[in-house]
Design an enzyme around this catalytic site. Structure first.
Site, PDB file in Angstrom:
ATOM      1  N   HIS A  82       0.833  -1.204   0.000  1.00 50.39           N
ATOM      2  CA  HIS A  82       0.000   0.000   0.000  1.00 50.39           C
ATOM      3  C   HIS A  82       0.864   1.249   0.000  1.00 50.39           C
ATOM      4  O   HIS A  82       1.857   1.325   0.719  1.00 50.39           O
ATOM      5  CB  HIS A  82      -0.916   0.017   1.224  1.00 50.39           C
ATOM      6  CG  HIS A  82      -2.098   0.919   1.062  1.00 50.39           C
ATOM      7  ND1 HIS A  82      -3.301   0.479   0.550  1.00 50.39           N
ATOM      8  CD2 HIS A  82      -2.261   2.228   1.304  1.00 50.39           C
ATOM      9  CE1 HIS A  82      -4.155   1.483   0.508  1.00 50.39           C
ATOM     10  NE2 HIS A  82      -3.543   2.566   0.957  1.00 50.39           N
ATOM     11  N   ASP A 161     -13.662   3.125   7.171  1.00 45.42           N
ATOM     12  CA  ASP A 161     -12.655   3.846   6.384  1.00 45.42           C
ATOM     13  C   ASP A 161     -13.233   4.277   5.044  1.00 45.42           C
ATOM     14  O   ASP A 161     -12.942   5.367   4.559  1.00 45.42           O
ATOM     15  CB  ASP A 161     -11.399   2.996   6.166  1.00 45.42           C
ATOM     16  CG  ASP A 161     -10.407   3.757   5.291  1.00 45.42           C
ATOM     17  OD1 ASP A 161     -10.006   4.867   5.700  1.00 45.42           O
ATOM     18  OD2 ASP A 161     -10.087   3.299   4.191  1.00 45.42           O
ATOM     19  N   ARG A 168     -13.071  12.748   4.074  1.00 43.73           N
ATOM     20  CA  ARG A 168     -11.813  13.506   4.196  1.00 43.73           C
ATOM     21  C   ARG A 168     -11.385  14.077   2.855  1.00 43.73           C
ATOM     22  O   ARG A 168     -10.827  15.173   2.774  1.00 43.73           O
ATOM     23  CB  ARG A 168     -10.702  12.587   4.754  1.00 43.73           C
ATOM     24  CG  ARG A 168     -10.888  12.267   6.232  1.00 43.73           C
ATOM     25  CD  ARG A 168      -9.992  11.111   6.663  1.00 43.73           C
ATOM     26  NE  ARG A 168      -8.604  11.353   6.376  1.00 43.73           N
ATOM     27  CZ  ARG A 168      -7.758  10.429   5.879  1.00 43.73           C
ATOM     28  NH1 ARG A 168      -8.172   9.201   5.627  1.00 43.73           N
ATOM     29  NH2 ARG A 168      -6.514  10.728   5.640  1.00 43.73           N
ATOM     30  N   SER A 183      -6.333   4.882   8.469  1.00 49.92           N
ATOM     31  CA  SER A 183      -7.031   4.552   7.224  1.00 49.92           C
ATOM     32  C   SER A 183      -6.341   3.384   6.522  1.00 49.92           C
ATOM     33  O   SER A 183      -6.973   2.387   6.155  1.00 49.92           O
ATOM     34  CB  SER A 183      -7.045   5.802   6.325  1.00 49.92           C
ATOM     35  OG  SER A 183      -7.350   5.466   5.002  1.00 49.92           O
ATOM     36  N   LYS A 187      -7.581  -0.940   6.751  1.00 54.27           N
ATOM     37  CA  LYS A 187      -7.882  -1.706   5.520  1.00 54.27           C
ATOM     38  C   LYS A 187      -6.986  -2.924   5.412  1.00 54.27           C
ATOM     39  O   LYS A 187      -7.424  -4.000   5.059  1.00 54.27           O
ATOM     40  CB  LYS A 187      -7.561  -0.844   4.287  1.00 54.27           C
ATOM     41  CG  LYS A 187      -8.585   0.176   3.928  1.00 54.27           C
ATOM     42  CD  LYS A 187      -8.311   0.724   2.537  1.00 54.27           C
ATOM     43  CE  LYS A 187      -7.264   1.807   2.517  1.00 54.27           C
ATOM     44  NZ  LYS A 187      -7.758   3.145   2.719  1.00 54.27           N
TER      45      LYS A 187
HETATM   46  N1  URA Z   1      -4.163   6.120   1.513  1.00 54.75           N
HETATM   47  C1  URA Z   1      -5.174   5.667   2.280  1.00 54.75           C
HETATM   48  O1  URA Z   1      -5.646   4.551   2.096  1.00 54.75           O
HETATM   49  N2  URA Z   1      -5.659   6.466   3.248  1.00 54.75           N
HETATM   50  C2  URA Z   1      -5.168   7.692   3.484  1.00 54.75           C
HETATM   51  O2  URA Z   1      -5.643   8.347   4.376  1.00 54.75           O
HETATM   52  C3  URA Z   1      -4.109   8.157   2.685  1.00 54.75           C
HETATM   53  C4  URA Z   1      -3.617   7.357   1.711  1.00 54.75           C
END
Ligand code: URA
Length: 434
Positions: A82, A161, A168, A183, A187
């Site tokens: 990620h 999220d 956001r 966040s 996930k």
């Molecule tokens: N990527 C994400 O999944 N969440 C964030 O808040 C920023 C980048």
């Protein structure tokens, strides 16, 4: 407990308890707490920040806001990757098939564009018919059959999220360390992978502009992952200029496909090799970074990574022919040059501004409900450190609306600095926390 009191407590700078955080996350997920109160809390967190304890509590509450995916039916060590978000960051599009071609089961949950940055799911939807709305059975079946599956957030997985991310995005509350860490990690924990490789960006195109902040974010996320029993590592990488040359959904897909054909830009390939090595090490497929790099290069050279991309696109409803004929991807009607106003070295390209140019062209969302134009964006003609002659293209703008093209061109010119002296190059890979 009342939401009003929780907002006021954070607004006044106090530490929230785990119960208060859970009350908010559960209430907001169920729709009992309205967007305006959640926005107020996000803004209070933005200004007042959160302690490590609060961040960990927020992460766990969000991870448990839906189901925790059980991937034990998938063979092998599942690895997820990620990025904290960047401009032109199409890494997952090339890296997921590269890693899968090397025998790593890639079970990945991705997101959409956020703020000035793009998202993997939006990019993948450039393949006509492609969907990330997989059932858990399809997700598991695809990883077992072809070694790779990417899903979006559903009502079942980390729904808190999903809602907060969209909120956001449109309330200027993205770039807060605790909100980003919770966040991403909520996930990743809910999606069930055994190992997590994080790409933490720093520079003008990242949410964490300063390297010290990016490092703190990386350390916090690695700690959360390890506390939850997942093998977690982080690469801190430069995002002070766009990664590669293409910025914009379908344009980035095209560049990722070129990379899988062995024609990728040097910085992009370097990042794929570095992150890919971490994935192969975490998944037990290689014993050293050198061995891992060799395997990834081989996957590109033999075409097995490109073939893996086509299999993956087809398995998720997309047209695999577009992998071999990129003319089938969405294309903008207007392609216009941004000529350099003078000769010199490209000294700086304000990276977040380039992301905003892509948004102006229609490549990102203005409200939670708005759609996006997958075909638009920019392709840089020059990178930082390159020499440019007056009148040569600094970039090509791909647009469908002349007014938007004009606005993006003006903004892009303001984002570029040309000087007589050659700038000092910033290294792409800053550190690896493994
Ligand atoms: N990527 C994400 O999944 N969440 C964030 O808040 C920023 C980048």
């Amino acid at each position: 407990m009342r939401m009003y009191d929780i907002i006021m407590k954070k607004r006044n700078g106090a530490e929230l308890t785990a119960e208060e955080i859970r009350f908010f996350v559960e209430g907001y997920t169920k729709g009992e707490i309205p967007d305006y109160q959640a926005s107020a809390l996000m803004m209070a967190i933005y200004f007042r920040k959160m302690t490590r304890r609060e961040t960990a509590a927020l992460t766990m509450a969000m991870a448990h806001s839906g189901d925790m995916l059980d991937l034990s039916a998938v063979r092998g060590i599942k690895v997820d990757k990620h990025s904290t978000g960047g401009v032109g960051d199409k890494t997952s599009l090339a890296l997921a098939p590269m890693a899968a071609a090397c025998g790593i089961p890639v079970a990945k949950m991705s997101g959409r564009g956020l703020g000035h940055t793009g998202g993997t799911i939006d990019k993948l939807e450039s393949f006509p018919g492609f969907t990330t709305a997989l059932t858990r059975e399809q997700f598991i079946e695809n990883v077992n059959r072809i070694g790779i599956a990417i899903m979006g957030q559903t009502a079942e997985l980390a729904p808190a999220d999903k809602k907060l991310y969209a909120l956001r995005d449109v309330t200027a509350t993205v770039d807060n360390m605790s909100l980003i860490a919770s966040s991403i990690m909520s996930k990743k924990l809910a999606a069930g992978a055994d190992a997590i490789v994080l790409d933490v960006k720093t520079g003008s195109g990242a949410f964490m502009k300063k390297e010290t902040d990016a490092r703190a974010l990386a350390e916090e996320m690695v700690q959360i992952g390890r506390d939850a029993g997942r093998r977690t590592s982080a690469v801190i990488s430069d995002m002070d200029q766009p990664l590669g040359y293409a910025v914009g959904n379908a344009l980035e897909v095209k560049e990722a496909i070129a990379a899988l054909r062995g024609e990728g830009p040097a910085d992009f390939m370097e990042l794929c090799d570095t992150l890919g090595s971490q994935m192969l090490l975490a998944g037990g497929r290689a014993q050293s970074r050198e061995e891992a790099r060799g395997m990834l290069k081989e996957a590109v050279r033999t075409g097995s990574a490109l073939k893996k991309l086509a299999e993956f696109v087809e398995a998720q409803g997309g047209n695999p022919a577009a992998v071999y004929d990129t003319e089938l991807l969405p294309k903008a009607r207007l392609v216009q040059s941004v000529p350099a106003p003078k000769s010199g070295y490209v000294n700086r390209i304000a990276c977040d501004e380039v992301g905003i140019c892509s948004l102006i062209l229609g490549g990102g969302r203005e409200t939670k409900e708005s759609g996006i134009d997958l075909s638009v964006g920019l392709v840089l003609g020059k990178k930082v450190g390159d020499w440019v002659e007056k009148g040569e293209p600094l970039a090509m703008i791909h647009a469908n609306d002349p007014g938007r093209a004009d606005a993006a061109r003006k903004r892009f010119l303001l984002a570029c600095e040309i000087s007589e002296t050659e700038p000092v190059k910033r290294p792409l890979i800053r550190d690896i926390l493994s």
